[in-house]
Structures are given as structure tokens and as C-alpha cells.
Design a protein around this motif. Sequence first.
Motif, mmCIF file in Angstrom:
data_model
loop_
_atom_site.group_PDB
_atom_site.id
_atom_site.type_symbol
_atom_site.label_atom_id
_atom_site.label_comp_id
_atom_site.label_asym_id
_atom_site.label_seq_id
_atom_site.Cartn_x
_atom_site.Cartn_y
_atom_site.Cartn_z
ATOM 1 N N PRO A 223 -3.430 -26.888 5.021
ATOM 2 C CA PRO A 223 -4.507 -25.899 5.062
ATOM 3 C C PRO A 223 -5.422 -25.948 3.847
ATOM 4 O O PRO A 223 -4.973 -25.980 2.706
ATOM 5 N N ALA A 224 -6.737 -25.997 4.149
ATOM 6 C CA ALA A 224 -7.796 -25.948 3.129
ATOM 7 C C ALA A 224 -7.628 -26.983 2.026
ATOM 8 O O ALA A 224 -8.027 -26.765 0.882
ATOM 9 N N MET A 225 -7.083 -28.135 2.350
ATOM 10 C CA MET A 225 -6.880 -29.187 1.352
ATOM 11 C C MET A 225 -8.218 -29.744 0.851
ATOM 12 O O MET A 225 -8.390 -30.029 -0.327
ATOM 13 N N ILE A 226 -9.180 -29.906 1.780
ATOM 14 C CA ILE A 226 -10.487 -30.459 1.424
ATOM 15 C C ILE A 226 -11.370 -29.326 0.920
ATOM 16 O O ILE A 226 -11.741 -28.427 1.671
ATOM 17 N N ARG A 227 -11.712 -29.375 -0.357
ATOM 18 C CA ARG A 227 -12.482 -28.295 -0.961
ATOM 19 C C ARG A 227 -13.982 -28.521 -0.794
ATOM 20 O O ARG A 227 -14.445 -29.643 -0.544
ATOM 21 N N GLY A 228 -14.740 -27.472 -0.952
ATOM 22 C CA GLY A 228 -16.183 -27.556 -0.767
ATOM 23 C C GLY A 228 -16.860 -28.520 -1.712
ATOM 24 O O GLY A 228 -17.807 -29.225 -1.334
ATOM 25 N N ASP A 229 -16.366 -28.590 -2.965
ATOM 26 C CA ASP A 229 -17.023 -29.474 -3.934
ATOM 27 C C ASP A 229 -16.617 -30.934 -3.768
ATOM 28 O O ASP A 229 -17.057 -31.794 -4.532
ATOM 29 N N TRP A 230 -15.764 -31.226 -2.763
ATOM 30 C CA TRP A 230 -15.448 -32.612 -2.424
ATOM 31 C C TRP A 230 -16.498 -33.194 -1.465
ATOM 32 O O TRP A 230 -16.529 -34.401 -1.262
ATOM 33 N N VAL A 264 -19.300 -24.793 4.139
ATOM 34 C CA VAL A 264 -20.495 -24.438 4.921
ATOM 35 C C VAL A 264 -21.801 -24.538 4.120
ATOM 36 O O VAL A 264 -22.802 -25.043 4.638
ATOM 37 N N PRO A 265 -21.850 -24.108 2.864
ATOM 38 C CA PRO A 265 -23.122 -24.224 2.135
ATOM 39 C C PRO A 265 -23.466 -25.656 1.711
ATOM 40 O O PRO A 265 -24.585 -25.892 1.251
ATOM 41 N N VAL A 266 -22.527 -26.584 1.854
ATOM 42 C CA VAL A 266 -22.733 -27.946 1.374
ATOM 43 C C VAL A 266 -22.967 -28.926 2.518
ATOM 44 O O VAL A 266 -23.875 -29.762 2.474
ATOM 45 N N ALA A 267 -22.142 -28.825 3.543
ATOM 46 C CA ALA A 267 -22.188 -29.788 4.651
ATOM 47 C C ALA A 267 -23.465 -29.643 5.467
ATOM 48 O O ALA A 267 -24.115 -28.585 5.470
ATOM 49 N N GLY A 268 -23.800 -30.702 6.185
ATOM 50 C CA GLY A 268 -24.914 -30.630 7.121
ATOM 51 C C GLY A 268 -24.484 -30.072 8.457
ATOM 52 O O GLY A 268 -25.226 -29.343 9.125
#
Length: 304
Positions: A223-230, A264-268
Motif C-alpha cells: 500500500p502507497a509504496m509509490i510516493r508522489g515525489d517519485w 494526483v497533483p503530479v501525474a497527467g
Amino acid sequence: MTEAPTKEATRQATRIDGKAEAERLRLRIGGEAARLLALHGAAPGLAVVLVGEDPASQVYVRNKGIATRAAGLVSVEHRLPVSASQADVLALVATLNADPAIDGILVQLPLPQQISAKAVIEAIDPAKDVDGFHPVNTGRLWTDGGGLVPCTPQGCMLLLAGVRERLAGLNALVVGRSSIVGKPMAALLLAADCTVTVAHSRSRDLPALARQADILVAAVGRPAMIRGDWIRPGATVIDVGVNRIDAGQGKTRLVGDVAYDEAVPVAGAITPVPGGVGPMTIACLLRNTMIAAGRRRGWGELDL
């Protein structure tokens, strides 16, 4: 005076609605099944084998049966006790292999410990292997194609096609190397002319690998392993993970392998959990059954 938020600060990724896409696919399948029934007097048949009483497996089998019948296909369920032997399961598979009314065979995993999943999968007729796990279908996936493709990776590719007009030349990272998702996902992305990296538990500097990816597929079960800043800004994120976590007060909730709110704020574009990849898996199972029926019965390649 409050400063207006910047465009960058207010950007939100496109939510990839797997539920809606799966419904569109099921409608196409239903229309084609009705056409085949009118033309040939027969509908494709899917047989599901459940051994034991695993609660999650029972839910999956029930949902598959509902979806199969709703699409106008024939649904057949075989339930064996948890004490069933490997010989019992293999005998049932042999019977289904020989049944002309059955176009697809799915043996629900996991199986009880006395039964080898490998032996059962290899006993299924590759032409009826709608899970796409048989070594013949695996080999075809990595060579010239033409086999039945595992449902979850197939669903991921259909979702990608909805948000990416061209995949050729894009950098793709698959996090996870299972035979069910990670490896076939890599094969499909390679076939689409992506430059593919497969990461796993021993990969070094996973965040750095992720930041290079135009397409990131997370399939690790953490769960949630991939962080937003990755995540690379504008990347397409396909979250295959389905993890049940404690939500407090004796309740649980489902989350993916990606920290969704951070991403969500980072990905397309990004798939949610639930409502992303999950619905596509069952829809692609029906799609595989239709494709198998078209080939086996001489109805030709069905455009689904």
C-alpha cells in the motif's frame, strides 16, 4: 491580499475511469454475443472451477458469473471441496477441454496446498486458457503474439490507449515482476514499442527509475509504496495494487500501490483504487472468452 494559485499548484491528473471503460467493453461484448447467437444459434461458454471455500475466491467467482451472464455468454461453475485431489481437478479440466460448448476455462487461484497450480494451468487447453497463463500463451506473448493475453495487463493496455494516443518511444516502468501482471505487462509495453524497465525488490534507487517514466505501472501489492515525489510530472500512472488496510473503528478500505492523493497533483493521468484496473480484469476475461470462441468455432477474429 491572497495570491491566486498557480496553474501548476491547481493541476489535477485525469482520473482514468476503469469502471466506465469496462462497461463500454461489456456492452460491445454483449452486442457481439447477441449477434453470434442469432447467426450461429450458440453463445460462447465460460467454465469457472472453484476448489475450496476461500471467501475472496467465492466473491470473485460469483462476480464473474454475474458479469458473464449479463453479457449474454453461457456461465458454468464447478465447485469442488477443499479436500479435492490434484487428480480430481485435472480430470475436470480434461472434461472441460473436450466439451465443445466450453470456450474458456478458468481455475480460480489460489488452490489448496495439495494441488499444484502449475500442473493445473498446464493441463488447460491453451485455446481455452482465458487467464492467459499457459506456457504456450506466455510464449506467444513474448514472440509473435496470437495467444490469449492475461486479463489484468490487457485491461491496463486498454486504459492506456484511452489516454495516450501513441505509446511508441515512451519510457515505461513496471514495478513488480509477477507472471500474472508484471512480466506480461512488460511484454505488452514492448510490443507497443515502449522502452521498458522492470523493477523489483532488488532494484536500486527505485524513486530515480520512477522519475524517468512516462508510464508507470505499479503492481507490487504494497500500500502507497509509490510516493508522489517519485512520479514524473505529466506521467500516466496505472495502479494495479489492491490492498486492504485498517480504516479505524473496525473498518477497512482498499488502497493501491500508489499514494493517490500525493500523485494526483503530479501525474497527467492516474487510475484510482478501487474503480481503476479492477473492473477491466473481468471485462477482459469476457473479451478473451469471445476471442477464444471465435477462433475455436471458426467464427473468425472478433473485433472487440
